[in-house]
Design a protein around this motif. Structure first.
Motif, short mmCIF file in Angstrom:
data_model
loop_
_atom_site.label_atom_id
_atom_site.label_comp_id
_atom_site.label_asym_id
_atom_site.label_seq_id
_atom_site.Cartn_x
_atom_site.Cartn_y
_atom_site.Cartn_z
N ALA A 11 0.84 -1.20 0.00
CA ALA A 11 0.00 0.00 0.00
C ALA A 11 0.87 1.25 0.00
O ALA A 11 0.60 2.21 -0.73
CB ALA A 11 -0.93 0.00 1.21
N LEU A 12 1.92 1.25 0.81
CA LEU A 12 2.83 2.39 0.86
C LEU A 12 3.52 2.60 -0.49
O LEU A 12 3.58 3.73 -1.00
CB LEU A 12 3.87 2.20 1.97
CG LEU A 12 4.87 3.33 2.15
CD1 LEU A 12 4.17 4.63 2.55
CD2 LEU A 12 5.91 2.95 3.20
N ALA A 13 4.01 1.53 -1.09
CA ALA A 13 4.67 1.63 -2.40
C ALA A 13 3.69 2.14 -3.46
O ALA A 13 4.05 3.00 -4.28
CB ALA A 13 5.25 0.28 -2.81
N SER A 14 2.46 1.63 -3.43
CA SER A 14 1.44 2.09 -4.39
C SER A 14 1.16 3.58 -4.21
O SER A 14 1.04 4.32 -5.19
CB SER A 14 0.15 1.31 -4.22
OG SER A 14 0.34 -0.05 -4.50
N GLY A 15 1.05 4.01 -2.97
CA GLY A 15 0.80 5.42 -2.69
C GLY A 15 1.94 6.31 -3.15
O GLY A 15 1.72 7.40 -3.69
N ILE A 16 3.16 5.85 -2.94
CA ILE A 16 4.33 6.63 -3.37
C ILE A 16 4.36 6.74 -4.89
O ILE A 16 4.59 7.82 -5.44
CB ILE A 16 5.63 6.00 -2.81
CG1 ILE A 16 5.70 6.23 -1.30
CG2 ILE A 16 6.85 6.57 -3.51
CD1 ILE A 16 6.80 5.47 -0.61
N VAL A 17 4.11 5.64 -5.58
CA VAL A 17 4.10 5.66 -7.05
C VAL A 17 2.97 6.57 -7.55
O VAL A 17 3.15 7.36 -8.48
CB VAL A 17 3.97 4.23 -7.63
CG1 VAL A 17 3.68 4.26 -9.12
CG2 VAL A 17 5.23 3.43 -7.34
N PHE A 18 1.80 6.48 -6.91
CA PHE A 18 0.65 7.31 -7.30
C PHE A 18 0.99 8.79 -7.09
O PHE A 18 0.78 9.62 -7.98
CB PHE A 18 -0.57 6.91 -6.48
CG PHE A 18 -1.81 7.71 -6.77
CD1 PHE A 18 -2.43 7.65 -8.01
CD2 PHE A 18 -2.37 8.51 -5.79
CE1 PHE A 18 -3.58 8.38 -8.27
CE2 PHE A 18 -3.52 9.24 -6.05
CZ PHE A 18 -4.12 9.17 -7.29
N GLY A 19 1.51 9.13 -5.92
CA GLY A 19 1.87 10.52 -5.63
C GLY A 19 2.94 11.04 -6.58
O GLY A 19 2.88 12.18 -7.05
N LEU A 24 4.61 14.26 -11.16
CA LEU A 24 5.26 14.28 -12.47
C LEU A 24 4.34 14.83 -13.55
O LEU A 24 4.78 15.56 -14.45
CB LEU A 24 5.72 12.86 -12.83
CG LEU A 24 6.54 12.69 -14.09
CD1 LEU A 24 7.88 13.40 -13.94
CD2 LEU A 24 6.76 11.21 -14.37
N SER A 25 3.06 14.52 -13.46
CA SER A 25 2.10 14.96 -14.48
C SER A 25 1.59 16.37 -14.25
O SER A 25 0.85 16.89 -15.08
CB SER A 25 0.92 13.99 -14.53
OG SER A 25 0.21 14.03 -13.31
N GLY A 26 1.96 16.98 -13.13
CA GLY A 26 1.53 18.35 -12.85
C GLY A 26 0.15 18.45 -12.21
O GLY A 26 -0.40 19.53 -12.09
N GLY A 41 -12.28 28.87 -22.12
CA GLY A 41 -11.19 29.83 -21.91
C GLY A 41 -9.90 29.26 -22.45
O GLY A 41 -9.84 28.72 -23.56
N THR A 42 -8.87 29.34 -21.64
CA THR A 42 -7.57 28.80 -22.01
C THR A 42 -7.52 27.35 -21.59
O THR A 42 -7.06 27.01 -20.50
CB THR A 42 -6.44 29.60 -21.33
OG1 THR A 42 -6.67 30.99 -21.54
CG2 THR A 42 -5.10 29.22 -21.88
N TRP A 43 -8.01 26.48 -22.46
CA TRP A 43 -8.14 25.06 -22.13
C TRP A 43 -6.79 24.38 -22.10
O TRP A 43 -5.96 24.56 -23.00
CB TRP A 43 -9.06 24.38 -23.12
CG TRP A 43 -9.37 22.96 -22.77
CD1 TRP A 43 -10.01 22.52 -21.66
CD2 TRP A 43 -9.06 21.80 -23.54
NE1 TRP A 43 -10.11 21.16 -21.67
CE2 TRP A 43 -9.53 20.68 -22.81
CE3 TRP A 43 -8.43 21.58 -24.74
CZ2 TRP A 43 -9.40 19.39 -23.28
CZ3 TRP A 43 -8.29 20.30 -25.21
CH2 TRP A 43 -8.78 19.21 -24.47
N ASP A 44 -6.54 23.59 -21.06
CA ASP A 44 -5.29 22.84 -20.90
C ASP A 44 -5.64 21.35 -21.02
O ASP A 44 -6.23 20.78 -20.10
CB ASP A 44 -4.67 23.14 -19.54
CG ASP A 44 -3.38 22.39 -19.30
OD1 ASP A 44 -2.95 21.60 -20.18
OD2 ASP A 44 -2.79 22.58 -18.22
N PRO A 45 -5.30 20.68 -22.13
CA PRO A 45 -5.69 19.29 -22.34
C PRO A 45 -4.84 18.26 -21.60
O PRO A 45 -5.09 17.07 -21.70
CB PRO A 45 -5.54 19.11 -23.85
CG PRO A 45 -4.43 20.03 -24.21
CD PRO A 45 -4.59 21.23 -23.29
N SER A 46 -3.85 18.68 -20.82
CA SER A 46 -2.91 17.72 -20.23
C SER A 46 -3.59 16.72 -19.30
O SER A 46 -3.18 15.57 -19.23
CB SER A 46 -1.79 18.46 -19.49
OG SER A 46 -2.31 19.29 -18.48
#
Length: 143
Positions: A11-19, A24-26, A41-46
């Motif tokens: 669970a800890l490893a999964s949480g760290i990878v998720f966070g 990383l994705s902003g 408006g100024t749409w951000d598709p990321s």
């Protein structure tokens, strides 16, 4: 070793990878999420790419799960069985969407961004926890 320790470590490893993935994705930046929701408006598709990647990973995970008898660190899978669309689901979804749009966070990124120390994030998480507690207290009386 105790099975609970392995479950905790997983669970800890999964949480760290998720966070890390959120960072990383902003997605820890509420302005990026609000930019995605600002379609006129100024749409951000990321965020669409992040969501698309999540759907692919979840799809693969579900396909693997279907082939397994039980999870590696548990006795059974915890898969929702209720497929009914009812008023609590609709109201909860609307509240989630409003909170997401106004605050720029959903629960995962909000918690992951706490170490950054933005005061609005702390307020959002406190409000989220108060809402969850209220829901649990009110809903447990109804059922």
């Amino acid at each position: 070793m105790n099975r609970n320790i392995y479950q905790f470590a997983a669970a800890l490893a999964s949480g760290i990878v998720f966070g890390f993935g959120l960072s990383l994705s902003g997605m820890l930046n509420p302005a990026r999420v609000q930019g995605f929701l600002d379609i006129f408006g100024t749409w951000d598709p990321s965020l669409a790419f992040v969501l698309g990647g999540a759907v692919v990973v979840a799809f693969i995970g579900v396909q693997v799960m279907k082939r397994m008898r039980h999870p590696a660190l548990g006795d059974s899978f915890h898969v929702p069985t209720n497929r009914q669309i009812d008023p609590p689901l609709i109201i909860g979804s609307a509240l989630f969407g409003l909170g997401w749009g106004i605050g720029g966070f959903c629960p995962g990124p909000a918690v992951a961004s706490l170490p950054i120390g933005i005061p609005q994030t702390v307020l959002f998480v406190i409000a989220m926890l108060v809402g969850m507690t209220l829901h649990d207290r009110v809903w447990s009386r109804r059922t």
